[in-house]
Design an enzyme around this catalytic site. Structure first.
Site, PDB file in Angstrom:
ATOM      1  N   ASN A 185       1.724  -4.939  10.760  1.00 12.94           N
ATOM      2  CA  ASN A 185       0.882  -5.198   9.513  1.00 12.94           C
ATOM      3  C   ASN A 185       1.725  -5.024   8.118  1.00 12.94           C
ATOM      4  O   ASN A 185       1.498  -4.825   6.995  1.00 12.94           O
ATOM      5  CB  ASN A 185       0.186  -4.743  10.079  1.00 12.94           C
ATOM      6  CG  ASN A 185      -0.642  -3.524  10.061  1.00 12.94           C
ATOM      7  OD1 ASN A 185       1.127  -3.126   9.880  1.00 12.94           O
ATOM      8  ND2 ASN A 185      -1.457  -2.485  10.253  1.00 12.94           N
ATOM      9  N   LYS A 186       3.196  -4.371   8.211  1.00 16.55           N
ATOM     10  CA  LYS A 186       3.726  -4.145   7.119  1.00 16.55           C
ATOM     11  C   LYS A 186       4.401  -5.140   6.578  1.00 16.55           C
ATOM     12  O   LYS A 186       4.618  -6.264   7.273  1.00 16.55           O
ATOM     13  CB  LYS A 186       4.632  -3.156   7.501  1.00 16.55           C
ATOM     14  CG  LYS A 186       4.017  -1.946   8.167  1.00 16.55           C
ATOM     15  CD  LYS A 186       2.973  -0.963   7.161  1.00 16.55           C
ATOM     16  CE  LYS A 186       2.354   0.173   8.083  1.00 16.55           C
ATOM     17  NZ  LYS A 186       1.792   0.287   9.517  1.00 16.55           N
ATOM     18  N   GLN A 187       5.131  -4.945   4.941  1.00  8.50           N
ATOM     19  CA  GLN A 187       5.821  -5.904   4.423  1.00  8.50           C
ATOM     20  C   GLN A 187       7.274  -6.768   4.946  1.00  8.50           C
ATOM     21  O   GLN A 187       7.230  -7.738   5.387  1.00  8.50           O
ATOM     22  CB  GLN A 187       6.074  -5.823   2.874  1.00  8.50           C
ATOM     23  CG  GLN A 187       4.268  -5.785   1.753  1.00  8.50           C
ATOM     24  CD  GLN A 187       3.536  -4.917   2.519  1.00  8.50           C
ATOM     25  OE1 GLN A 187       2.710  -4.930   2.827  1.00  8.50           O
ATOM     26  NE2 GLN A 187       3.803  -3.552   2.031  1.00  8.50           N
TER      27      GLN A 187
END
Length: 375
Positions: A185-187
């Site tokens: 869910n991170k960039q």
């Protein structure tokens, strides 16, 4: 909405060189932590965050564990951190035998209240853990000012904020050590993974040693300290390098999703939307948070259940550290109150907003929210 149309809270985007780089790992046989993509990934993110050193590790929790050990945190030392954060932030503090000292949060930015920090400093304080949450960075400038005044270490938890800036300077570039996470869910994602970032040569060497069982150069299997096997694989790093190449695009997508939600949901009276910007940063919308106000017909749990029934995944905000059952059993924070941290847990949650999210997905989620909260 049927299960087939269920909208997950996160969808990663893997449309760059991920397949090419991972295929290279497999065809060359370099799949372990010894492969060349580890160095390439470390260098790419260090350069992006204006750091001299990047030390890739197994996950974001590992990065925090290593950072606390690298600064020499000992039993009885105190570390100041927010009550409103993920439990990863406190684990190594507890395991070392150090003492977590909590501060409350701001209801507008959802970040730690830096105005509470200085009153919590004692002769035992060793470090401040500056945690950026959800989309806006915490007041890292004030934290560093306080830390410099009292000769304290600053560890910047930038897990959610890679690609964000504070007054034009990249998050991940502040303090003695920055840590990040590469969860899906991170960039930037590597599936699982993390990194320590620092400008200090000595701290960098300690981080590298701790991630690799504290092997010594001269006598590999003779150990003077205890470390971890927290290494990142070449395959993970290959994914990470491809993701860094697309990081600026991912940030644009995140902001586009957040701004679209804000446009569609602006007339709903039952909840407050995330701040679009402050004087020091524009929201990166790592997630899109919904903060239920006094006009809401629901609390967070009720609203999340209704959204789930409508085929939309959500996640709650963090459960406060001072209320965690595992700590209450030991009476660790007995008698302490952090009301804003409790309000955030009871009245806030976030909705789907991964970089693989489409405009149609934003519209679908918004329609359900509008129907749910209409007067």
């Amino acid at each position: 909405m049927s299960k087939n149309n269920f909208i997950p809270v996160n969808t990663p985007l893997l449309d760059g060189n991920e397949l090419k780089y991972v295929t290279e790992c497999i065809t060359t046989g370099w799949i372990s932590s010894e492969g060349p993509f580890v160095d390439k990934f470390e260098s790419a993110l260090a350069q992006y965050t204006d750091r001299r050193h990047g030390i890739a590790v197994a996950n974001g929790t590992a990065a925090l564990d290593i950072a606390f050990s690298a600064i020499g945190l000992k039993k009885g030392d105190e570390v100041i951190l927010p009550s409103h954060t993920i439990i990863s932030c406190i684990l190594q503090i507890i395991r070392i035998g150090a003492i977590p000292i909590l501060v409350d949060s701001e209801l507008k930015t959802w970040n730690m209240d830096v105005d509470e920090i200085e009153s919590k400093i004692t002769s035992k304080t060793k470090a401040i853990l500056a945690v950026h949450l959800y989309g806006l960075p915490c007041r890292i400038d004030k934290i560093i000012e306080i830390a410099d005044k009292h000769n304290l270490y600053v560890i910047e938890d930038a897990a959610q904020m890679i690609g964000q800036t504070f007054n034009g300077k990249p998050c991940g570039s502040f303090g003695h050590i920055s840590t990040t996470s590469f969860y899906p869910n991170k960039q930037v994602t590597t599936g699982e993974g993390g990194m320590c970032l620092t400008n200090d040569d000595d701290l960098a060497n300690k981080c590298r040693s701790f991630r690799n069982l504290c092997f010594q150069t001269e006598s590999r299997f003779v150990h003077k300290e205890l470390g971890w096997n927290y290494r990142m694989t070449n395959i993970q790093a290959a994914l990470g390098l491809a993701q860094v190449e697309k990081l600026d695009e991912h940030v644009v997508l995140k902001r586009k999703i957040g701004n679209k939600y804000s446009e569609l949901l602006k007339d709903i009276s039952g909840f407050n939307l995330p701040l679009m910007e402050t004087e020091y940063a524009k929201n990166i919308y790592w997630v899109y948070g919904i903060f239920l106000n006094e006009n809401s017909k629901y609390n967070a749990k009720e609203a999340m259940l209704l959204l789930q029934e409508a085929g939309i995944a959500t996640r709650p905000f963090y459960y406060p550290m001072h209320l965690q059952p595992v700590f209450q059993e030991d009476k660790l924070f007995e008698g302490q109150e952090y009301p804003n941290a409790e309000i955030l847990y009871n009245r806030a949650f976030y909705i789907p907003s991964g970089v693989g999210f489409t405009e149609n997905d934003v519209e679908a989620v918004s329609k359900v929210l509008i129907d749910l909260f209409k007067v």
